[in-house]
Motif scaffolding. Structure first.
Motif, PDB file in Angstrom:
ATOM      1  N   GLY A 157       1.797   4.835  -0.649  1.00  0.00           N
ATOM      2  CA  GLY A 157       0.939   5.997  -0.851  1.00  0.00           C
ATOM      3  C   GLY A 157      -0.344   5.900  -0.050  1.00  0.00           C
ATOM      4  O   GLY A 157      -1.210   6.749  -0.159  1.00  0.00           O
ATOM      5  N   GLY A 158      -0.455   4.862   0.769  1.00  0.00           N
ATOM      6  CA  GLY A 158      -1.587   4.780   1.679  1.00  0.00           C
ATOM      7  C   GLY A 158      -2.796   4.066   1.116  1.00  0.00           C
ATOM      8  O   GLY A 158      -2.721   3.423   0.060  1.00  0.00           O
ATOM      9  N   GLY A 159      -3.908   4.197   1.823  1.00  0.00           N
ATOM     10  CA  GLY A 159      -5.126   3.464   1.535  1.00  0.00           C
ATOM     11  C   GLY A 159      -5.643   3.545   0.109  1.00  0.00           C
ATOM     12  O   GLY A 159      -5.974   2.508  -0.479  1.00  0.00           O
ATOM     13  N   SER A 191       0.825  -1.212   0.000  1.00  0.00           N
ATOM     14  CA  SER A 191       0.000   0.000   0.000  1.00  0.00           C
ATOM     15  C   SER A 191       0.858   1.260   0.000  1.00  0.00           C
ATOM     16  O   SER A 191       0.748   2.094   0.884  1.00  0.00           O
TER      17      SER A 191
END
Lengths: 184, 188
Positions: free
Chosen positions: A22-24, A20
């Motif tokens: 860059g995050g969610g 993941s």
């Protein structure tokens, strides 16, 4: 493995934790595919509802995972899914942060730090734009966001909740005003 | 464990670390969590300085994992080592964990979701304002150097306007930006 829902949750979410970057937002499409098409935990309609709820809830957007876990196996499922998503990436982050700090002050560290910082800011701005695009606020959302930012730069100690109430009120007022017109 | 010489406005304790992140988790509607964290930890409490925040932000975004989770862990670790990292992360996630489940449970009752959505859109828009503050501070910092300014603009354009993959953008911009910073640091 499919027999045990908890193991299945771990098997699905641990890999997502590790990729993941860059995050969610970068893994939502993948989670949808796994949850709906591969594991058949829910219909795509249910998934969209869960997504909307996770956006209405506070906290990181990844709380969607908590909801999927809850849907699959109750409280234990919620806990297991949340841990499966957050623990692996956190271990990596902890290790990197440790090494990162040990070398503070070295020339390569300074170069990395100063080189990466503007990229972080660019990503923050890109994230802000993408959230504004997903929402249904249109130009009003951009104006409210810009106004809130300007207010905070001017008065840094201003409480954000006050801004949130104001933002919500402006949107409700705008909708009330426009509901008198034929088009919203 | 505060090695930073800048005297904090309010010295952190494990309890205050937990409550600050619990509050951030609970009230961070519509995103903008990094902005909240900046405000609570840098602006109001001075637990870490702006430089270290920006550096941690970059690391948190590039590594896998939710950016805010990584950032919270980074700040917790800086203040109290591994205990701090766990406390900050648990503080951040425990509030939303229960609120999200409560919302799903109440979902069928929320038939007035229509108006809720309007309010949430407004809240989300003003939450973006918090992010813009961090962006403004970072941009001012970057504007001191041409290389940093270009890196910032290129990253933004690549991800937000041209919709290139984040990995690709970082893989191209990061080495160039770091190289430019390395060159700068050679000068006295």
């Amino acid at each position: 493995m499919k027999d045990d829902p908890l193991l299945a949750l771990i098997a699905v979410f641990v890999p997502f934790s590790l990729i993941s970057i860059g995050g969610g937002p970068s893994i939502i499409a993948g989670i949808q595919h796994q949850t709906v098409d591969v594991q058949h935990w829910m219909s795509s309609r249910e998934f969209i509802n869960f997504f909307a709820i996770s956006r209405a809830a506070p906290g990181p957007g990844s709380m969607l995972t908590t909801l999927i876990g809850w849907h699959v196996a109750g409280w234990t499922g919620a806990l297991v899914a949340t841990l499966a998503l957050f623990v692996p990436s956190s271990i990596i982050c902890y290790a990197v942060a440790t090494v990162w700090r040990q070398h503070r002050g070295k020339r390569w560290h300074t170069a990395l730090e100063q080189g990466l910082a503007p990229i972080g800011i660019g990503l923050i701005l890109a994230g802000a734009v993408s959230i504004l695009r997903i929402g249904h606020g249109g130009p009003l959302a951009w104006a409210v966001a810009g106004g809130a930012g300007a207010l905070l730069l001017w008065q840094p100690r201003l409480h954000p909740l006050l801004l949130f109430v104001l933002g919500g009120a402006i949107f409700v007022a705008a909708r009330l005003l426009s509901s008198g017109l034929p088009m919203l | 464990m505060i090695e930073n010489s800048a005297s904090p406005v309010v010295p952190p304790t494990l309890l205050s670390l937990f409550t600050v992140f619990l509050r951030i988790g609970l009230f961070s509607f519509g995103g903008g969590l990094s902005g909240w964290i900046f405000r609570e930890v840098v602006t109001l409490r001075g637990w870490i300085d702006e430089d270290e925040f920006m550096s941690g932000l970059a690391v948190a975004q590039i590594l896998p994992g939710a950016n805010v989770a990584n950032l919270s862990l980074y700040i917790g670790q800086k203040l109290f080592g591994i205990t701090g990292a766990v406390v900050a992360l648990v503080g951040l996630l425990s509030g939303p964990f229960f609120v999200a489940i409560a919302l799903v449970s109440a979902y069928s009752a929320m038939t007035s979701f229509d108006w809720t959505e309007t309010v949430m859109d407004g809240v989300a828009a003003s939450a973006i304002g918090l992010l813009l503050v961090v962006a403004a501070k970072g941009a001012r910092r970057a504007s001191r150097h041409l290389g940093a300014s270009i890196a910032l603009i290129a990253t933004f354009l690549g991800v937000a306007i041209f919709h290139l993959s984040l990995l690709l953008v970082v893989a191209v911009v990061a080495p160039l930006s770091v190289w430019a910073a390395w060159q700068r640091s050679a000068k006295p």
